[in-house]
Structure formats: C-alpha cells, structure tokens
Design an enzyme around this catalytic site. Structure first.
Site, PDB file in Angstrom:
ATOM      1  N   HIS A  79       0.801  -1.435   0.243  1.00 45.95           N
ATOM      2  CA  HIS A  79      -0.051  -0.486  -0.152  1.00 45.95           C
ATOM      3  C   HIS A  79       1.166   1.266   0.067  1.00 45.95           C
ATOM      4  O   HIS A  79       1.881   0.880   0.369  1.00 45.95           O
ATOM      5  CB  HIS A  79      -0.764   0.161   1.299  1.00 45.95           C
ATOM      6  CG  HIS A  79      -2.124  -0.915   0.947  1.00 45.95           C
ATOM      7  ND1 HIS A  79      -3.006  -1.347   1.804  1.00 45.95           N
ATOM      8  CD2 HIS A  79      -2.053  -1.846   0.602  1.00 45.95           C
ATOM      9  CE1 HIS A  79      -3.804  -1.653   1.472  1.00 45.95           C
ATOM     10  NE2 HIS A  79      -3.150  -2.910   0.785  1.00 45.95           N
ATOM     11  N   GLU A  81       0.639   3.372   1.790  1.00 44.82           N
ATOM     12  CA  GLU A  81       1.263   4.607   3.249  1.00 44.82           C
ATOM     13  C   GLU A  81       2.450   3.522   3.826  1.00 44.82           C
ATOM     14  O   GLU A  81       3.364   4.135   4.251  1.00 44.82           O
ATOM     15  CB  GLU A  81       0.249   4.121   4.226  1.00 44.82           C
ATOM     16  CG  GLU A  81      -1.004   4.901   3.579  1.00 44.82           C
ATOM     17  CD  GLU A  81      -2.218   3.589   3.282  1.00 44.82           C
ATOM     18  OE1 GLU A  81      -1.706   3.421   1.743  1.00 44.82           O
ATOM     19  OE2 GLU A  81      -3.212   3.945   3.266  1.00 44.82           O
ATOM     20  N   CYS A 105      -6.203   1.621   5.421  1.00 44.49           N
ATOM     21  CA  CYS A 105      -7.082   0.120   5.664  1.00 44.49           C
ATOM     22  C   CYS A 105      -6.028  -0.026   6.783  1.00 44.49           C
ATOM     23  O   CYS A 105      -5.551   0.656   7.419  1.00 44.49           O
ATOM     24  CB  CYS A 105      -6.706  -1.046   4.893  1.00 44.49           C
ATOM     25  SG  CYS A 105      -4.891  -1.118   5.381  1.00 44.49           S
ATOM     26  N   CYS A 108      -2.144  -0.698   7.637  1.00 42.32           N
ATOM     27  CA  CYS A 108      -1.837   0.486   7.497  1.00 42.32           C
ATOM     28  C   CYS A 108      -2.152   1.601   8.940  1.00 42.32           C
ATOM     29  O   CYS A 108      -0.977   2.608   9.303  1.00 42.32           O
ATOM     30  CB  CYS A 108      -1.926   1.370   5.969  1.00 42.32           C
ATOM     31  SG  CYS A 108      -1.357   0.847   4.760  1.00 42.32           S
TER      32      CYS A 108
HETATM   33  N1  LIG Z   1      -5.703   3.236   1.834  1.00 43.21           N
HETATM   34  C1  LIG Z   1      -4.892   2.382   1.011  1.00 43.21           C
HETATM   35  N2  LIG Z   1      -3.877   2.738   0.352  1.00 43.21           N
HETATM   36  C2  LIG Z   1      -3.616   1.950  -0.846  1.00 43.21           C
HETATM   37  O1  LIG Z   1      -2.429   1.794  -0.999  1.00 43.21           O
HETATM   38  N3  LIG Z   1      -4.588   0.558  -1.369  1.00 43.21           N
HETATM   39  C3  LIG Z   1      -4.245   0.448  -2.251  1.00 43.21           C
HETATM   40  C4  LIG Z   1      -4.418  -1.483  -2.543  1.00 43.21           C
HETATM   41  C5  LIG Z   1      -4.283  -2.021  -3.961  1.00 43.21           C
HETATM   42  O2  LIG Z   1      -3.357  -1.750  -4.964  1.00 43.21           O
HETATM   43  C6  LIG Z   1      -5.737  -0.786  -4.279  1.00 43.21           C
HETATM   44  C7  LIG Z   1      -6.811  -0.768  -3.844  1.00 43.21           C
HETATM   45  O3  LIG Z   1      -8.317  -2.364  -4.812  1.00 43.21           O
HETATM   46  P1  LIG Z   1      -9.139  -1.803  -5.175  1.00 43.21           P
HETATM   47  O4  LIG Z   1      -9.487  -2.677  -4.310  1.00 43.21           O
HETATM   48  O5  LIG Z   1     -10.221  -0.320  -4.922  1.00 43.21           O
HETATM   49  O6  LIG Z   1      -9.437  -2.474  -6.668  1.00 43.21           O
HETATM   50  O7  LIG Z   1      -4.964  -0.026  -3.154  1.00 43.21           O
HETATM   51  C8  LIG Z   1      -6.224   0.947  -1.166  1.00 43.21           C
HETATM   52  C9  LIG Z   1      -5.764   1.369   0.798  1.00 43.21           C
HETATM   53  C10 LIG Z   1      -6.436   1.207   1.421  1.00 43.21           C
HETATM   54  O8  LIG Z   1      -7.140   0.242   1.457  1.00 43.21           O
HETATM   55 ZN   LIG Z   2      -3.490   0.266   3.794  1.00 43.04          ZN
END
Ligand SMILES: Nc1nc(=O)n([C@H]2C[C@H](O)[C@@H](COP(=O)(O)O)O2)cc1CO
Ligand SMILES: [Zn+2]
EC number: 3.5.4.12
Length: 172
Positions: A79, A81, A105, A108
C-alpha cells in the site's frame, strides 16, 4: 506564448497534490493511491504509491475478483502508506503527518500508529463501509491520531510541461 498563471499553493494543497501525483505512478488498474509524509518543519520525508514489492513488477497479478485468492493483487500489493513509511528519508517519522489519497486500511493504520505518525489527512473515503476501514478508524481513534478529510472543495491545479514565459513578478 501565453503567460503561465502564477500559483502559490497552500500547505495542505501542496502535500495532497504531491500524494495525488505520486498515485499516478501506480499501475493498479482499479485504484491508484498516493501518500506523502510531512514532518513538523513542513518538509516532505516520505512519498509512496501502491505497487508490487521490489523485483515483482509485471510478475504478479493486478486482478481483484479472481476466485483463486492467490491470483488477485491483494496478497501482494504494498500500500501507498507502507511504501511512504519504509522509503522515508529521515531517521523516523515520529510526530509527522501523512497525506493520503484514500483512507488507510487497518494494516496501514497499525503501521501509521507504530511509526509515531500523529495526523492523517485523507481525500477519498470510498471504502467507508468496509470492515477494514471501520477497524482502521477504531484504531486511529483509540490511539488519538488526528484524522481529517482534505477539503476537496478546493480548486484543481494544473501541471503543464510547456515552459511558457514564467510570470514576471517584478514587472510594473
Ligand atoms: N489506503 C489504501 N492504500 C492503498 O495503497 N490501497 C491499495 C491497495 C490496492 O492496490 C488498491 C485498492 O484496490 P481496489 O480494491 O480498489 O481495486 O489500493 C488501498 C487502500 C485502502 O484500503
Ligand atoms: Zn493499507
């Protein structure tokens, strides 16, 4: 050539714009996320976007709905973060703020808390109903992290690569 408009970004807009620009490096076809960590002197000390682990680019799936869990991106993707925290340019990120384009999430949130980050400024909360987001909010709240949504009513900014005449602030 038209003269380029002179823009002075305020602090939060500059940091969120940096997170948004970083998000545009992500190869995730569904959701690009960017994060920007800022210290108490208002210097950027970490930037990240969601991407596969080093050495794994192009070798792991970006699927999201495959029946086989191992064929989806979720077990693998780092992710934004996490990348911003592990790529920090300072010794630590204690007391810093993190600007992130999507609400963190639960995993994170744990990283953010344990790294000593004190403020979370997010843009989208599109997964607000998900249990991961609810758990994240519960932890951030319990750990007394200041969480606030970026005021997205703000005007957009444009980045252009055509170097026009820079605004001459000394012109009469
Ligand atoms: N805060 C976040 N930072 C992130 O980098 N992500 C990333 C993980 C996945 O690569 C993408 C979410 O994919 P999708 O479920 O919308 O197809 O975003 C997701 C979240 C939210 O959970
Ligand atoms: Zn995350």
């Amino acid at each position: 050539m038209a003269q380029q408009e002179r823009v002075v970004l305020n602090r939060s807009k500059y940091f969120m714009a940096t997170a948004l620009l970083s998000a545009q490096r992500s190869e995730d076809p569904n959701t690009q996320v960017g994060a920007c960590i800022v210290n108490q002197e208002e210097n950027i000390v970490g930037i990240g976007y969601n991407r596969m682990p080093n050495g794994c680019d192009g070798k792991l799936p970006w699927e999201r709905e495959s029946e086989e869990w191992l064929d989806n991106k979720y077990p693998y993707v780092c992710h934004a973060e996490l990348n911003a925290i592990v790529n920090k340019t300072s010794a630590d990120v204690k007391g810093c703020a993190i600007y992130v384009t999507l609400f963190p999430c639960n995993e994170c949130a744990k990283l953010i808390i344990q790294a000593g980050i004190k403020d979370v400024i997010y843009l989208s909360d599109k997964y607000h109903g998900d249990k991961k987001t609810i758990a994240s909010k519960k932890m951030l709240n319990t750990a007394n992290i200041n969480v606030k949504q970026f005021q997205s009513g703000e005007e957009d900014i444009t980045i252009t690569f055509t170097v026009g005449e820079m605004a001459d602030t000394n012109a009469p």
